[in-house]
Scaffold this motif. Structure first.
Motif, PDB file in Angstrom:
ATOM      1  N   ARG A 179       3.903  -3.477 -13.402  1.00 25.56           N
ATOM      2  CA  ARG A 179       3.394  -4.023 -12.140  1.00 25.56           C
ATOM      3  C   ARG A 179       2.873  -2.891 -11.250  1.00 25.56           C
ATOM      4  NH1 ARG A 179       7.996  -7.511  -9.598  1.00 25.56           N
ATOM      5  NH2 ARG A 179       9.307  -5.996 -10.709  1.00 25.56           N
ATOM      6  N   ILE A 180       1.932  -3.240 -10.404  1.00 22.10           N
ATOM      7  CA  ILE A 180       1.308  -2.279  -9.498  1.00 22.10           C
ATOM      8  C   ILE A 180       2.062  -2.279  -8.175  1.00 22.10           C
ATOM      9  CG2 ILE A 180      -0.784  -1.876  -8.125  1.00 22.10           C
ATOM     10  CD1 ILE A 180      -1.009  -1.129 -11.061  1.00 22.10           C
ATOM     11  N   VAL A 181       2.329  -1.089  -7.662  1.00 26.15           N
ATOM     12  CA  VAL A 181       2.990  -0.963  -6.355  1.00 26.15           C
ATOM     13  C   VAL A 181       2.057  -0.176  -5.436  1.00 26.15           C
ATOM     14  CG1 VAL A 181       5.020  -0.087  -5.133  1.00 26.15           C
ATOM     15  CG2 VAL A 181       5.249  -0.995  -7.474  1.00 26.15           C
ATOM     16  N   VAL A 182       1.828  -0.699  -4.226  1.00 23.10           N
ATOM     17  CA  VAL A 182       0.964  -0.030  -3.243  1.00 23.10           C
ATOM     18  C   VAL A 182       1.792   0.237  -1.984  1.00 23.10           C
ATOM     19  CG1 VAL A 182      -1.168  -0.149  -1.893  1.00 23.10           C
ATOM     20  CG2 VAL A 182      -1.055  -1.281  -4.128  1.00 23.10           C
ATOM     21  N   TYR A 183       1.886   1.505  -1.597  1.00 21.54           N
ATOM     22  CA  TYR A 183       2.595   1.888  -0.373  1.00 21.54           C
ATOM     23  C   TYR A 183       1.597   2.051   0.769  1.00 21.54           C
ATOM     24  CZ  TYR A 183       6.614   3.108  -3.343  1.00 21.54           C
ATOM     25  OH  TYR A 183       7.662   3.081  -4.224  1.00 21.54           O
ATOM     26  N   SER A 184       2.004   1.639   1.985  1.00 22.06           N
ATOM     27  CA  SER A 184       1.121   1.804   3.141  1.00 22.06           C
ATOM     28  C   SER A 184       1.938   1.921   4.424  1.00 22.06           C
ATOM     29  CB  SER A 184       0.164   0.607   3.247  1.00 22.06           C
ATOM     30  OG  SER A 184      -0.890   0.891   4.129  1.00 22.06           O
ATOM     31  N   GLY A 185       1.521   2.820   5.313  1.00 22.46           N
ATOM     32  CA  GLY A 185       2.164   2.935   6.618  1.00 22.46           C
ATOM     33  C   GLY A 185       1.313   2.251   7.679  1.00 22.46           C
ATOM     34  N   ASP A 186       1.951   1.786   8.742  1.00 23.05           N
ATOM     35  CA  ASP A 186       1.257   1.155   9.874  1.00 23.05           C
ATOM     36  C   ASP A 186       1.314   2.165  11.017  1.00 23.05           C
ATOM     37  OD1 ASP A 186       0.322  -0.385  11.961  1.00 23.05           O
ATOM     38  OD2 ASP A 186       1.685  -2.067  11.605  1.00 23.05           O
ATOM     39  N   ASP A 187       0.166   2.823  11.276  1.00 22.78           N
ATOM     40  CA  ASP A 187       0.180   4.004  12.141  1.00 22.78           C
ATOM     41  C   ASP A 187       0.168   3.678  13.629  1.00 22.78           C
ATOM     42  OD1 ASP A 187       0.000   6.350  13.408  1.00 22.78           O
ATOM     43  OD2 ASP A 187      -1.925   6.966  12.581  1.00 22.78           O
ATOM     44  N   GLN A 188       1.348   3.484  14.162  1.00 20.10           N
ATOM     45  CA  GLN A 188       1.517   3.339  15.607  1.00 20.10           C
ATOM     46  C   GLN A 188       2.983   3.614  15.901  1.00 20.10           C
ATOM     47  OE1 GLN A 188      -0.723   0.105  17.330  1.00 20.10           O
ATOM     48  NE2 GLN A 188       0.723  -0.107  19.012  1.00 20.10           N
ATOM     49  N   PHE A 189       3.277   4.030  17.122  1.00 20.03           N
ATOM     50  CA  PHE A 189       4.679   4.228  17.496  1.00 20.03           C
ATOM     51  C   PHE A 189       5.472   2.968  17.145  1.00 20.03           C
ATOM     52  CE2 PHE A 189       3.547   7.118  21.393  1.00 20.03           C
ATOM     53  CZ  PHE A 189       3.272   8.172  20.535  1.00 20.03           C
ATOM     54  N   ASP A 190       6.623   3.137  16.547  1.00 20.72           N
ATOM     55  CA  ASP A 190       7.578   2.050  16.306  1.00 20.72           C
ATOM     56  C   ASP A 190       7.051   0.963  15.379  1.00 20.72           C
ATOM     57  OD1 ASP A 190       9.506   3.248  18.036  1.00 20.72           O
ATOM     58  OD2 ASP A 190       8.377   2.498  19.757  1.00 20.72           O
ATOM     59  N   GLU A 191       6.189   1.345  14.450  1.00 17.47           N
ATOM     60  CA  GLU A 191       5.753   0.359  13.449  1.00 17.47           C
ATOM     61  C   GLU A 191       6.416   0.652  12.099  1.00 17.47           C
ATOM     62  OE1 GLU A 191       4.453  -2.424  14.002  1.00 17.47           O
ATOM     63  OE2 GLU A 191       3.993  -2.089  16.113  1.00 17.47           O
ATOM     64  N   TYR A 192       6.019  -0.122  11.079  1.00 19.02           N
ATOM     65  CA  TYR A 192       6.787  -0.174   9.834  1.00 19.02           C
ATOM     66  C   TYR A 192       6.084   0.514   8.661  1.00 19.02           C
ATOM     67  CZ  TYR A 192       8.703  -3.950  12.687  1.00 19.02           C
ATOM     68  OH  TYR A 192       9.223  -4.674  13.715  1.00 19.02           O
ATOM     69  N   ILE A 193       6.897   0.777   7.624  1.00 17.31           N
ATOM     70  CA  ILE A 193       6.371   1.172   6.313  1.00 17.31           C
ATOM     71  C   ILE A 193       6.437  -0.074   5.426  1.00 17.31           C
ATOM     72  CG2 ILE A 193       6.770   2.604   4.260  1.00 17.31           C
ATOM     73  CD1 ILE A 193       8.034   4.683   6.093  1.00 17.31           C
ATOM     74  N   TYR A 194       5.398  -0.281   4.640  1.00 18.30           N
ATOM     75  CA  TYR A 194       5.320  -1.440   3.754  1.00 18.30           C
ATOM     76  C   TYR A 194       5.095  -0.999   2.304  1.00 18.30           C
ATOM     77  CZ  TYR A 194       4.227  -3.988   8.126  1.00 18.30           C
ATOM     78  OH  TYR A 194       4.244  -4.513   9.394  1.00 18.30           O
ATOM     79  N   LYS A 195       5.468  -1.862   1.378  1.00 21.40           N
ATOM     80  CA  LYS A 195       4.961  -1.710   0.015  1.00 21.40           C
ATOM     81  C   LYS A 195       4.609  -3.090  -0.506  1.00 21.40           C
ATOM     82  CE  LYS A 195       9.023  -1.964  -3.019  1.00 21.40           C
ATOM     83  NZ  LYS A 195       9.857  -1.246  -4.010  1.00 21.40           N
TER      84      LYS A 195
END
Ligand code: FEO
Ligand code: CA
Ligand code: CA
Length: 654
Positions: A339-355
């Motif tokens: 399976r494919i996994v894609v990591y991404s950050g949400d660039d703002q103060f107090d935001e989340y990391i996603y995958k």
């Protein structure tokens, strides 16, 4: 460091010392060493040797260069034994029939064929496709943002016409260029059949669960399946099948005007900071950017776009399954089960990391975009505990993601991903920027560039400092799966803090412990890292760290640039300074050729400075002042891609 910021830091130091000490053991050893005990039921975490000041002799890094001075200068600088050169600049020819760069003429038509502004992500894709060629390939380069005020002197920029908006729209997006190394020098191949510009006027398909949703329909596109352009493309990534994922980051600032009274969109637009009077003026000239005329257009931005750079006729696709937020980057890896996994950050103060994890496994026999894998899968938000990080699924109907909380479908969950992350109690991070995976160990590195808003009562284990002025890097460790490969699809990882930015204090002066505000690196580090942003790995698995102090370098008193460190062995987290950006610039998109002998990097917003007399605005351009990279009167500072090679040959970093 300026005198003012020195005073501020000193005051903070006192306060932090009184408030609390975080000992080196509790942060760097407890956070990791203790994890082992509690995770024995989860097989396969291998802890690296942890950074321990005093535990290793200085100068143990495997990197072969000496630190360069951390001095702000008009000219850039690279470590001794290395050579840098400029490959392509804003305004240079991309398409064969592009006109020559003219620093005094505003023209959308010219810009549409020329290299765009503010280069960011760089992806190197070997030619021929599928090879490991390190002397011939394509560069896919993002153009994050740009206004005519940064491009032209005030007398041209201020006489605003619709043509100014047209040029700004064409300066955004991405460029595809063919590059080749001949007689040791890299150059752009003129007239390449691969050459391409993708801008705010390129037609892009919309796919995945939100495609065709009512909230994506506009008067221009009643289908909700086709959008013009992509915007604020920051970082990105390359898929195993040779396509590029490029990320829309601060898309909010391109939409203005008032929503219709009572619009259900208002709550979430506010969550994304979409304003009636945005910084950008496009909404005055182009109806689709005005929410009072097209309230849904902004829902068609904030996505990850897949583009096949090897096929200049292919249509880019916005992949809505991966969620809508201010994506910094998209890093793709294959889990042991395919399976494919894609990591991404949400660039703002107090935001989340996603995958995101695909529903189906990758099929290497299918070419390029035909994979179609990125339309079906599960988005997760990261929740950091003391020692582990849990990935919570963002699935409509599960947990709090229900009609009572305002979600009518999976499309709603994806369009309002931040709200879903809130309800799932994602961990509020210190501006998550790049997230990358070591090709050697499979460990995942997430960069927090800083968070001046975090207060003492808001700190958490993964964001351990209030008033986080200089940022830090989090290391996540997936469990080992089949074939001894890191299982990126797993729902629980271990984690640690690799390093904390800032000036390192001497623990001897603080009772053997680091004061909480101190930077934290491996022993022997002689430089100060401020605001890590984009990262890359060389083929040996060493980490290269670009920094972005957001134009205002007066806080640290040092330039942005490129740092590097080992991640294992005695050189772990021993940070060295390799390349200094010219005055005003940040360092984006570091990318290596597969053999590691060439490093490409994007120098963004050179020469820019915040006005002292007009705070919040840039100092106007002065074309009479020689500027990087040309240093020719009459030519402005120009964002450019540079090339760095080692004079003695062999891999960059030795
Ligand atoms: Fe566009 Fe997060 O830097
Ligand atoms: Ca960035
Ligand atoms: Ca940045």
């Amino acid at each position: 460091m300026s005198e003012n910021s020195r005073l501020v830091v000193a005051n903070r130091s006192l306060r932090s010392l009184v408030d609390a000490h975080v000992s080196r053991r509790s942060l760097l050893l407890g956070g990791a060493g203790a994890a082992m005990g509690s995770l024995v039921s989860l097989k396969g975490w291998e802890r690296p040797a942890l950074a321990q000041a005093g535990a290793a002799p200085a100068g143990v890094s495997s990197l072969d260069f000496d630190d360069i001075p951390q001095v702000i200068a008009d000219q850039d600088a690279v470590a001794k034994g290395y050579t840098k050169s400029v490959l392509i600049r804003w305004g240079d020819k991309v398409l064969a029939d592009a006109p020559a760069f003219d620093p005094k003429t505003v023209s959308g038509a010219a810009q549409a064929k020329q290299f765009g502004f503010n280069n960011d992500f760089i992806g190197y894709l070997p030619l021929p496709k599928g090879s490991n060629a390190s002397d011939h390939g394509l560069l896919f380069v993002n153009h994050e943002y740009g206004t005519v005020h940064a491009m032209f002197p005030a007398e041209i920029a201020e006489k605003r016409t619709p043509e100014h908006t047209a040029q700004e729209m064409e300066a955004h997006g991405a460029s595809v260029i063919e590059v080749i190394r001949e007689n040791g020098s890299w150059k752009v191949v003129e007239g390449s059949t691969f050459a391409r510009r993708i801008t705010m006027t390129t037609e892009i398909a919309i796919s995945g669960p939100a495609a065709g949703h009512d909230r994506l329909k506009t008067s221009e596109d009643p289908s909700g399946m086709l959008v013009k352009g992509m915007v604020n493309n920051c970082s990105g990534g390359i898929t195993p099948w040779g396509t590029v994922l490029t990320c829309e980051e601060n898309f909010n600032s391109y939409f203005g005007g008032a929503l219709p009274i009572g619009s259900p969109e208002a709550e979430y637009d506010d969550r994304l900071s979409i304003r009636v009077q945005p910084f950008n003026r496009w909404f005055v000239d182009v109806a689709r950017f005005d929410r009072s005329k097209e309230p849904n257009e902004k829902n068609r931005f904030g996505w990850i776009i897949e583009i096949d750079p090897y096929d200049p006729t292919s249509q880019p696709v916005k992949r809505t399954a991966l969620g809508r937020f201010k994506h910094e980057a998209a890093t793709t890896v294959v889990a042991p089960d395919g399976r494919i996994v894609v990591y991404s950050g949400d660039d703002q103060f107090d935001e989340y990391i996603y995958k995101w994890v695909s529903a189906k496994p990758y099929d290497p026999s299918k070419p390029g975009m035909a994979q179609g894998l990125l339309d079906e899968g599960t988005l997760y938000v990261a929740v950091f505990g003391e020692k582990t990080v849990e990935w919570r699924p963002m699935v409509f109907g599960q947990g709090p993601l229900t009609a009572e909380n305002g979600f009518a479908s999976q499309a709603d969950v994806l369009i309002n991903a931040r709200k879903a992350g809130d309800l799932l109690e994602g961990t509020k991070m210190d501006r998550p920027e790049d997230v990358e995976v070591s090709p050697v160990t499979g460990r995942v590195y997430a960069v927090m560039t800083g968070n001046k808003d975090r207060t003492e009562d808001q700190i958490n284990p993964a964001n351990p400092r209030s008033w986080n002025l200089y940022g830090h890097i989090v290391e996540m460790i997936p469990p080992t799966g089949a074939d001894n490969k890191a299982d990126h699809a797993a729902l629980v990882f271990a984690w640690d803090i690799l390093l904390l930015g800032g000036t390192m204090a001497d623990p001897a002066q603080y009772g053997g412990e680091y004061p909480k505000w101190s930077g934290r690196y491996g022993a022997g580090t002689k430089v100060k890292l401020a605001n890590p942003d984009n990262i890359a790995f060389d083929p040996k698995g060493r980490l290269w760290i670009g920094t972005d102090q957001i134009i205002d370098h007066s806080i640290s008193g040092q330039p942005d640039g490129l740092f590097a460190c080992d991640l294992d062995g005695p050189g772990r987290a021993v940070v060295k300074f390799f390349y200094a950006c010219p005055r005003g610039a940040e360092l984006c998109g570091p990318a290596f050729t597969p053999d590691g002998t060439t490093l490409f990097a994007a120098v963004q917003h050179p020469g820019q400075a915040i006005s002292v007399t007009n705070p919040g605005f840039l100092v106007p351009l002065d074309l009479s002042k020689p500027s990087w990279p040309d240093f020719q009167p009459g030519l402005p500072p120009r964002p450019s891609v540079i090339v760095i090679t080692r004079d003695a040959g062999g891999p960059v970093g030795g």
